[in-house]
Design a protein around this motif. Sequence first.
Motif, short mmCIF file in Angstrom:
data_model
loop_
_atom_site.label_atom_id
_atom_site.label_comp_id
_atom_site.label_asym_id
_atom_site.label_seq_id
_atom_site.Cartn_x
_atom_site.Cartn_y
_atom_site.Cartn_z
N PHE A 1 0.74 -1.23 -0.20
CA PHE A 1 0.07 0.09 -0.08
C PHE A 1 0.90 1.43 0.00
O PHE A 1 0.53 2.25 -0.55
N ARG A 2 2.12 1.14 0.53
CA ARG A 2 2.72 2.18 0.52
C ARG A 2 4.24 1.85 1.17
O ARG A 2 4.60 0.87 1.79
N ILE A 3 5.41 2.73 0.67
CA ILE A 3 6.71 2.58 1.05
C ILE A 3 6.97 3.81 2.05
O ILE A 3 6.54 5.01 1.68
N ARG A 4 7.57 3.73 3.28
CA ARG A 4 7.96 4.80 4.07
C ARG A 4 9.29 4.71 4.27
O ARG A 4 9.86 3.45 4.41
N PRO A 5 10.05 5.59 4.66
CA PRO A 5 11.48 5.63 4.82
C PRO A 5 11.80 5.11 6.37
O PRO A 5 10.73 5.19 7.39
N ARG A 6 12.79 4.42 6.44
CA ARG A 6 13.34 3.87 7.71
C ARG A 6 14.52 4.51 8.05
O ARG A 6 15.44 4.48 7.53
N VAL A 7 14.55 5.10 9.25
CA VAL A 7 15.87 5.86 9.75
C VAL A 7 17.08 5.28 9.84
O VAL A 7 16.97 4.31 10.51
N ASN A 8 17.93 5.61 8.71
CA ASN A 8 19.41 5.04 9.13
C ASN A 8 20.26 6.11 8.71
O ASN A 8 20.33 6.54 7.50
N MET A 9 20.88 6.70 9.78
CA MET A 9 21.86 7.80 9.61
C MET A 9 22.85 7.60 8.79
O MET A 9 23.40 8.77 8.31
N ALA A 10 23.32 6.37 8.45
CA ALA A 10 24.41 5.93 7.64
C ALA A 10 23.96 6.08 6.03
O ALA A 10 24.86 5.94 5.17
N VAL A 11 22.66 6.16 5.92
CA VAL A 11 22.28 5.85 4.34
C VAL A 11 21.57 6.91 3.88
O VAL A 11 21.90 7.84 3.42
N ASN A 12 20.19 7.05 4.69
CA ASN A 12 19.20 7.81 3.74
C ASN A 12 18.74 8.90 5.16
O ASN A 12 17.88 9.68 4.85
N THR A 13 19.47 8.81 6.40
CA THR A 13 18.91 9.68 7.42
C THR A 13 17.32 9.49 7.57
O THR A 13 16.94 8.40 7.57
N TRP A 14 16.41 10.58 7.51
CA TRP A 14 14.82 10.52 7.56
C TRP A 14 14.14 10.27 6.28
O TRP A 14 12.87 10.07 6.44
N TRP A 15 14.83 10.22 5.31
CA TRP A 15 13.94 10.71 3.93
C TRP A 15 14.09 9.27 3.06
O TRP A 15 15.18 8.36 2.96
N ILE A 16 13.27 9.31 2.09
CA ILE A 16 13.54 8.57 0.94
C ILE A 16 12.99 9.51 -0.30
O ILE A 16 12.34 10.52 -0.07
N CYS A 17 13.38 9.11 -1.68
CA CYS A 17 12.74 9.85 -2.79
C CYS A 17 11.66 9.46 -3.17
O CYS A 17 11.06 8.26 -2.68
N ASP A 18 10.83 10.43 -3.90
CA ASP A 18 9.37 9.80 -4.26
C ASP A 18 9.54 8.68 -5.28
O ASP A 18 8.52 7.92 -5.54
N ILE A 19 10.69 8.56 -6.23
CA ILE A 19 10.78 7.39 -6.97
C ILE A 19 10.35 6.11 -6.18
O ILE A 19 9.60 5.07 -6.22
N GLY A 20 11.38 6.02 -5.18
CA GLY A 20 11.59 4.86 -4.05
C GLY A 20 10.08 4.54 -3.51
O GLY A 20 9.66 3.74 -3.14
N ARG A 21 9.24 5.96 -3.24
CA ARG A 21 8.03 5.81 -2.57
C ARG A 21 7.10 5.32 -3.37
O ARG A 21 6.14 4.65 -2.96
N ILE A 22 6.93 5.70 -4.71
CA ILE A 22 5.84 5.46 -5.54
C ILE A 22 5.92 4.29 -6.33
O ILE A 22 5.10 3.93 -6.79
N GLU A 23 7.27 4.29 -6.96
CA GLU A 23 7.38 3.50 -8.17
C GLU A 23 7.27 1.78 -7.81
O GLU A 23 8.38 1.30 -8.10
N PHE A 24 6.44 1.40 -6.79
CA PHE A 24 6.57 -0.06 -6.46
C PHE A 24 5.39 -0.82 -7.30
O PHE A 24 5.34 -2.00 -7.09
N LYS A 25 4.68 -0.04 -8.04
CA LYS A 25 3.47 -0.44 -8.52
C LYS A 25 3.52 -1.79 -9.64
O LYS A 25 2.87 -2.52 -9.85
#
Length: 522
Positions: free
Chosen positions: A244-268
């Motif tokens: 149903f959705r992709i959400r960021p998981r905090v990892n300060m060594a990789v993506n901190t608090w964020w993800i981009c919208d490609i990763g968030r939405i292009e799972f279809k």
Amino acid sequence: MPKITIDGIECEVADGLNVIEAAKTIGIHIPHFCYHPALSLVGQCRMCLIELDPIPKLQTACSTFVKDGMVIRTNTEKVIKARKAIMEFLLINHPLDCPECDQAGECDLQNNSFEFGQGFSRFEEQKRTYSRDIPVGEKLVRIQDRCIHCTRCIRFFREIVQNEVMTYQWRGNNTAMTPLEQDGRRLDTNYSGNMHELCPCGALTLKDFRFKTRPWNLTNTESVCPLCSTGCNIFIDHKQRKIFRIRPRVNMAVNTWWICDIGRIEFKYAHSQTRIAGPRVKGADADWKTALDTAAGLLKTTGASATAILCSADATNEEALLVKKLAAALGCSAASLPAPGVDPLEMEDHLLLRADKAANTQGLKALGIVPDPALADKISGGAIKTLLLINPFNKQLAAALEGIRDAVAKIPNLVVLDHNETDFSKAAAVVLPGAVWAEKNGTFTNYKGLVQRITQAFAPAGKAREDFGILLALAQSAGADIACKTHIDAYNEIRDDLLKLEAQIKKDIEAKQKAAAEAEKA
Ligand code: SF4
Ligand code: SF4
Ligand code: FES
């Protein structure tokens, strides 16, 4: 390290923490709205008020930094009274429409209202209202009635996205967050979706997720985004074998608090109509045994020099190990194709997105599966008669195959292992339906050599199987000597190679950074 006392508990905390973060280290939550560790401090919601000895007035925990000997109280009558007053104030205009609000169940305002709200309102006047459901670019929807003026959105776009697309409009009671779209500002940034988690109430919601389901009905599986080599840490939120959705998981060594919208939405593509429904042999549906036996037979028919394995860098490290073992048993080569002009370390924007649009280029490299430009020549020259093509649906492999598309489709013994149909699967002698990343277990190695685990959220769709099992069956049929029967065995076998690569990449990155710093000085 400063020694402080919070609610009677003496503790030593790191220098430079504010009181919210210091309290968190000993499990004390101080409610807050405007504070976020990634954003500048504004101290404007006043929800985080605390008592600080010997100051008579309440202080904001977000803008108070720890000092040795501080005595802090977060749960006194005075503090609770202040929180209740702030909640009453914030709820004067808030519509309290939780039953129809998409944020309900994961809303800071709802949670704090539950804890500090009064259950009744003394406000007898009309609440101020605005037009509802206003699009903020393509991805967000704004319901200004719900906004509590925390300004997280303004600061996020200004400070993190570095494109100031939100601002205040009007004053006092009428203040409204207003999108700006002028002077080159774009509402549709590739990071807008992060407001889904960042807005502390339902004022900014994600168009792609609105009204699809309630968050408490979702299972959250920890995984890693497969859509570029950054490898952002994510939650796959799913129900009944559907994402149903992709959400960021905090990892300060990789993506901190964020993800981009490609990763968030292009799972279809995980649930698309083009998923390969079942195994096929010569265009006709087949059972798994027939398809695997036929594929294994074909791989042995034309001799090592006319046989090759071509693998996308979306394969996990464990699958890549089996590809290598299969190639060794067949005596043929296993390679990827050079993606035109892609450097795994190169950024595509200032924040997270990388030019390398495959999850595991570095992992394949550690296992010796590297781009082989000569393979494309061999294929177009007709020297390859048998090809196991793994995951040509991957954008990067598809781009690399562009110039030899027809030659690949004409290979007589073309075996395709993939999750979605492509021109190659349509032309293949044998099609083996594999799994998307959400249906697999294993590891990816990101651009800087960090090995990260992906966890299966649900079983492969329809008749598809995990690629690991398919490759294991092919390698065993080819006579490979395989001790590993599970992805965990496989990981244990390659762990040392992966760690060596991580150390090497770290050195390479440091050398590159040093050279860049020296070049800048000169
Ligand atoms: S829209 Fe959300 S993030 Fe922006 S100010 Fe309002 S409550 Fe805060
Ligand atoms: S930056 Fe890359 S890894 Fe991160 S979410 Fe976007 S596509 Fe996925
Ligand atoms: S969180 Fe401290 S004032 Fe808003």
